[in-house]
Write a protein that holds these residues in place. Structure first.
Motif, short mmCIF file in Angstrom:
data_model
loop_
_atom_site.label_atom_id
_atom_site.label_comp_id
_atom_site.label_asym_id
_atom_site.label_seq_id
_atom_site.Cartn_x
_atom_site.Cartn_y
_atom_site.Cartn_z
N VAL B 89 -15.90 -42.49 -86.30
CA VAL B 89 -15.07 -43.41 -85.51
C VAL B 89 -15.62 -43.53 -84.09
O VAL B 89 -15.52 -44.59 -83.46
N VAL B 139 -0.95 -43.30 -95.08
CA VAL B 139 -2.04 -42.62 -94.39
C VAL B 139 -2.96 -41.92 -95.40
O VAL B 139 -4.18 -42.01 -95.31
N ILE B 255 -6.91 -42.55 -81.25
CA ILE B 255 -7.35 -42.89 -82.61
C ILE B 255 -7.77 -41.63 -83.35
O ILE B 255 -7.41 -41.41 -84.51
N ILE B 258 -4.76 -39.66 -84.40
CA ILE B 258 -4.06 -40.23 -85.56
C ILE B 258 -4.86 -39.92 -86.84
O ILE B 258 -4.30 -39.53 -87.86
N ASP B 259 -6.19 -40.09 -86.76
CA ASP B 259 -7.03 -39.76 -87.90
C ASP B 259 -6.88 -38.28 -88.26
O ASP B 259 -6.82 -37.91 -89.44
N LEU B 413 -10.60 -49.53 -82.33
CA LEU B 413 -9.43 -49.58 -83.23
C LEU B 413 -9.81 -50.20 -84.56
O LEU B 413 -9.31 -49.83 -85.61
N SER B 416 -12.15 -48.33 -87.96
CA SER B 416 -11.74 -47.49 -89.09
C SER B 416 -10.59 -48.15 -89.84
O SER B 416 -9.57 -48.49 -89.26
N THR B 419 -7.48 -46.01 -89.47
CA THR B 419 -6.73 -46.21 -88.22
C THR B 419 -5.90 -47.47 -88.30
O THR B 419 -4.73 -47.50 -87.91
N ALA B 422 -2.97 -46.94 -90.66
CA ALA B 422 -1.99 -46.01 -90.07
C ALA B 422 -1.20 -46.68 -88.96
O ALA B 422 0.03 -46.57 -88.89
N LEU B 423 -1.91 -47.37 -88.07
CA LEU B 423 -1.21 -48.03 -86.95
C LEU B 423 -0.29 -49.14 -87.47
O LEU B 423 0.83 -49.32 -86.97
#
Lengths: 114, 571
Positions: B89, B139, B255, B258-259, B413, B416, B419, B422-423
């Motif tokens: 990423v 996720v 990011i 979150i990953d 952003l 990935s 990402t 998930a977002l």
């Protein structure tokens, strides 16, 4: 709740499907009471497809089990599993009412000498 | 899907030495496969061979240290097995930074990244509301899809997979042989062969690839030239900073966090059979451990690192989650920094072999995520959240060119698919949750003594809230028993009011009624039940209710005429 009544020789088999609670206990009582009032009766209640039961249903089964002893009959439950089994164990009724694992075992118990 | 009962080695188990060595070797080998990212970075910013060697050695040390910290118990780490790798990423941003100011600026950037991650780690528990179960499911599916996408790009004849118009049959053959070997060892050999299935596939595939000429001769010649052992040449702590890069570092830290959390969800779900929600203590520890790895990368001029989703797949597939694997893997990685021939050897693994292994890992993750997303009752809102966020997650894979049109700070952003999904899941979950109250009174039209109507109401509300199916079902049954008990006391429908209250952790059924109080004894009432005594039957019912809930609360008011009975179910 659905009740299916059949016979295996002289043994009355009642299969219950659904939920045994204050609303359905009358229907079961109407079918069960005449059977357990007969002297020397043999009744098996199969609960494999019974999804749940409440204390009202438990009370009916205990009453019938006692009456059966008084009438020198045989009253056995079978297929008690899942949530229904849990209720029997929590209430202690598993020690008060004869229970067999399946129909075959219940019939064998009925036919056993003595 | 395997759960903890199917794990061969649980968190605190100590595998035998042989199995441990094999497992650590597999994890370390997979890390070394991902050294392709620092190699790509070095090539992109024009590093010399010596500088590239230094970058690789420093990155290996960063992975080793970060992996060691991951396994420390919270609050320092997670207490779970988790492996850090150079994170792809970061690659585009690092190329940008490297072109600005070379390795010193990358090193300084990594240090800023580490600081941002430490701060974000503290804020993670506040994100609890952003991660309901369906988001966690998305996720994990996103993890699997991201790995699956990587797997497919490895089948392309060149690294520019998007431009491929055909696939080399040799690549397909090698990938097929690799996959067949891994699947064969897992399904048909079974048992402990699961532990080595991936390594077995790697050997078969690499051997087949080498035999079929997929390893260029000049690279083999280079391999011959390198010594097995040699001191790594680290360039040391030359740091440079640029304030304009701080916002990018913060965004990338978010990011990466979150990953990281996404991979953590996969690990937590695997090792805990009772898993219901994210353990944010472990999440915080994971991001913190990552920060340590990035800090080491900054000080040694290595590439920043991240928790590897591919290794989560390896843990799933081997069924080995023992913590002890982490320090063994870290030791191998540290040792690998002193083995230039080994690093080069692993960089020669044919791409289709890597692709086949990644596809294998993706299987477990995708199915696991689907199971998780469906473990709760799904309402229209939740189905939209799950489905739409997965579609949005496909955008970087299907429309990669869109990235160029984005402002530079936002491009990471879009890097990935994980990402993005998930977002999107977090955003949709928060947006679509608006207007959902967490209280639901039983409507007057629903007779609490009618179990079918009561059950249907519970199910409808449970769907809106995304409650667990089993929880709703159990709550309906027990409430039915409680209401029936009240009926035995002569309490009529009109005198009973009920409402449901739910948060992610607990479901409360609150019954307010007028009349005699329902006795719910702790101990089972005497079994000499008088069949004509409704009060005795009600006591028995009260006992059953108490034994069937996680907590029971009772209170009375109005001189003991009005009562409240709360049945609490914990998820």
């Amino acid at each position: 709740m659905d009740i299916f009544h059949s016979r295996i020789g002289s043994i009355h088999l009642l299969q219950l499907r659904g939920r045994l609670d204050s609303r359905s206990v009358e229907a079961l009582s109407a079918q069960l009471v005449p059977l357990t009032e007969a002297l020397g009766h043999q009744v098996i209640l199969e609960l494999t497809e019974l999804q749940s039961l409440t204390s009202t249903g438990l009370r009916l089964l205990l009453v019938q089990a006692r009456k059966s002893r008084e009438q020198q009959g045989a009253f056995v439950l079978c297929g008690v599993q899942g949530f229904v089994r849990e209720v029997f164990e929590l209430s202690g009724f598993v020690d008060l009412i004869p229970i067999e694992s399946g129909r075959k075992e219940a019939v064998a118990r009925m036919n056993a000498p003595g | 899907m395997q759960d903890s009962e199917e794990l061969l080695y649980r968190t605190n188990d100590r595998p035998p030495a042989g199995a441990l060595a094999v497992l650590a070797l597999q994890h370390a080998a997979l890390v070394l496969v991902f050294m392709v990212y620092p190699v790509a970075l070095a090539q992109a910013i024009g590093l010399s061979p010596a500088e590239t060697g230094s970058l690789l050695a420093a990155t290996l040390f960063s992975c080793a240290v970060g992996t060691l910290f991951q396994v420390l118990r919270p609050p320092w780490g997670t207490g779970q097995l988790g492996i850090l790798i150079p994170t792809p990423v970061m690659l585009p941003a690092l190329v940008y930074v490297g072109e600005m100011g070379g390795m010193p600026l990358i090193a300084g950037f990594a240090c800023v990244l580490a600081v941002a991650e430490v701060i974000l780690a503290r804020l993670l528990p506040r994100l609890k509301a952003c991660f309901p179960i369906e988001v966690c499911g998305v996720v994990i599916i996103g993890l699997g899809l991201a790995i699956g996408a990587k797997a497919l790009t490895q089948l392309a004849p060149t690294t520019r997979a998007a431009a491929a118009t055909s696939l080399d049959p040799l690549h397909l053959l090698v990938a097929g042989l690799t996959l067949a070997s891994v699947i064969g060892a897992t399904l048909f050999a079974g048992g402990r062969w699961r532990l080595v299935a991936v390594g077995f596939g790697l050997l078969v595939g690499t051997g087949a690839g080498a035999a079929l000429g997929l390893v260029p001769a000049e690279e083999l010649a280079e391999l011959q030239r390198l010594p097995w052992f040699g001191l790594p040449h680290l360039h040391g702590t030359e740091l440079a900073f640029d304030a304009s890069l701080v916002p990018i570092a913060i965004l990338l830290a978010l990011i990466a966090s979150i990953d990281n959390l996404a991979a953590q969800v996969g690990i937590q779900r695997l090792v805990d059979p009772q898993w219901r929600r994210i353990d944010f203590r472990q999440g915080t520890g994971s991001v913190q451990a990552n920060a340590v790895g990035d800090g080491v990368a900054g000080l040694l001029s290595g590439m920043p690192v991240g928790l590897s989703s591919s290794h989560v797949g390896l843990i799933f597939s081997t069924g080995a989650a023992a913590r002890i694997i982490a320090p063994c893997t870290a030791a191998l990685l540290g040792g690998a920094a002193f083995m230039p021939k080994l690093i080069e050897l692993l960089s020669l693994i044919p791409r289709p072999v890597v692709g086949a292994l990644l596809a294998y890992f993706a299987c477990y993750l995708i199915v696991s995520g689907m199971q998780l997303a469906q473990s709760r009752l799904l309402s229209d809102r939740r189905m939209i959240t799950v489905g739409l966020s997965l579609v949005i997650g496909l955008m970087p894979l299907v429309l990669p060119g869109l990235k160029e049109g984005l402002p530079t700070p936002l491009q990471p952003l879009y890097e990935s698919s994980l990402t993005m999904s998930a977002l999107a899941a977090i955003g949709l979950s928060l947006l679509l949750r608006l207007g959902i109250a967490n209280r639901a009174p039983l409507p007057a039209t629903v007779d609490p003594f009618d179990f079918e109507a009561l059950s249907a109401f519970f199910l409808r509300v449970g769907r809106e809230w995304g409650a667990q199916r089993e929880l709703i079902s159990r709550a309906a049954r027990v409430t039915g028993e409680a209401v029936e008990a009240l009926g035995l006391l002569g309490i009529r429908r009109e005198a009973i009011q009920a409402r449901l209250q739910f948060d992610e952790d607990t479901l409360d059924i609150v019954l307010n009624y007028r009349g005699p109080v329902l006795d719910c004894p702790e101990r089972r009432p005497v079994t000499g039940l008088d069949p004509d005594e409704d009060h005795q039957a009600a006591r028995l019912a009260g006992h059953l209710v108490r034994r069937s809930v996680d907590r029971l609360l009772q209170s009375s008011e109005d001189d003991g005429q009005r009562h409240q009975l709360t049945l609490r179910f914990e998820s």
